[in-house]
Motif scaffolding. Sequence first.
Motif, PDB file in Angstrom:
ATOM      1  N   SER A 280       0.834  -1.205   0.000  1.00  0.00           N
ATOM      2  CA  SER A 280       0.000   0.000   0.000  1.00  0.00           C
ATOM      3  C   SER A 280       0.866   1.251   0.000  1.00  0.00           C
ATOM      4  O   SER A 280       2.060   1.207   0.328  1.00  0.00           O
ATOM      5  N   ASP A 281       0.272   2.383  -0.347  1.00  0.00           N
ATOM      6  CA  ASP A 281       1.010   3.644  -0.342  1.00  0.00           C
ATOM      7  C   ASP A 281       1.583   3.938   1.033  1.00  0.00           C
ATOM      8  O   ASP A 281       2.739   4.368   1.152  1.00  0.00           O
ATOM      9  N   THR A 282       0.788   3.717   2.064  1.00  0.00           N
ATOM     10  CA  THR A 282       1.251   3.989   3.429  1.00  0.00           C
ATOM     11  C   THR A 282       2.499   3.186   3.754  1.00  0.00           C
ATOM     12  O   THR A 282       3.487   3.720   4.278  1.00  0.00           O
ATOM     13  N   ARG A 283       2.482   1.900   3.434  1.00  0.00           N
ATOM     14  CA  ARG A 283       3.645   1.041   3.692  1.00  0.00           C
ATOM     15  C   ARG A 283       4.834   1.471   2.836  1.00  0.00           C
ATOM     16  O   ARG A 283       5.976   1.490   3.294  1.00  0.00           O
TER      17      ARG A 283
END
Length: 330
Positions: A280-283
């Motif tokens: 994911s973008d967050t990760r």
Amino acid sequence: MKFIDLFAGIGGFRLAFESLGCECVFASEWDKFSQQTYQDNFGDIPAGDIQKIESKDIPKHDILTAGFPCQPFSIAGVSKHNSLGNKHGFKHSTQGTLFFEIVRILKDKSPQAFLLENVKNLLSHDKGKTFSVIESTLREELGYHLYYQVIDASLLLPQHRKRIFLVGFKEPIKFNFPIINPININIEDILESDVEDKYTLTDHLWQYLQNYAQKHKEKGNGFGFGLVDLKGKSRTLSARYYKDGSEILIPQIGKNPRRLTPRECARLQGFPDEFKIIVSDTRAYKQFGNSVAVPIVKEIAKEMIKSLSNKIFLEIKPSTIKQLELPLVF
């Protein structure tokens, strides 16, 4: 030459050393999402928590590499721990002790050389006491000949990222940090041409950041968002970038500024476009913010391999080889 990749993250050290023909024979990384990215790109899953891995289970190697956890020593990390009333540096209950896992492996496996990376603040943390412990441990306890230098990644990348690199050799061989000729690369050179609207800040968040910056400006503080000059360099990409992206914002005509995309973060750290971003973008923001500047590591690795291959011995034991700092490019 064979090397091991400790605190491997998503493999920045591995990219640099493998591009020079070295072979990675072991990797360790505890975060499962970083393990996933590592496997997607290198085909094998790093072993888990290094504290649970015995030295006998680590293959023989020529070079140990490690970007050991820096939060207990970073300016942001120290401020955070102070605000929470927690200990930091070597007094930190978990992360701060991980340097001694490197010491354990160096002692047990005795590789020819090592390359360690950490934040610049490691030099000044606890009035220099922290680095003094590191230096004396590597030199006196383990018998390595130590060289260290602070390098700003802006020499080769469009971000200011000062990091200290420590290079050690078991034998007293001559080593010089690379003389890096700066390249003309700016933020606009790493931007994607077609970016989704989801990366543009909402009106609410953009207003909040402006109000926050104004409040601190009135108090005489330097806190605030970093709206970048597209023909210049950015601030340091951090692991907290996923929160609001405030340290590196891209101006846009006729709309609010936007965050970098994960691919742009990868480019900001020198990762090739072939590098797979599956999480994911967050990760992804966390992973690239925690990574090393790959081109800088590659330049240092070249000099290490040259020193190990040529083995020009020093006439005098380098008991006090002082750290240097390359001239910074602004």
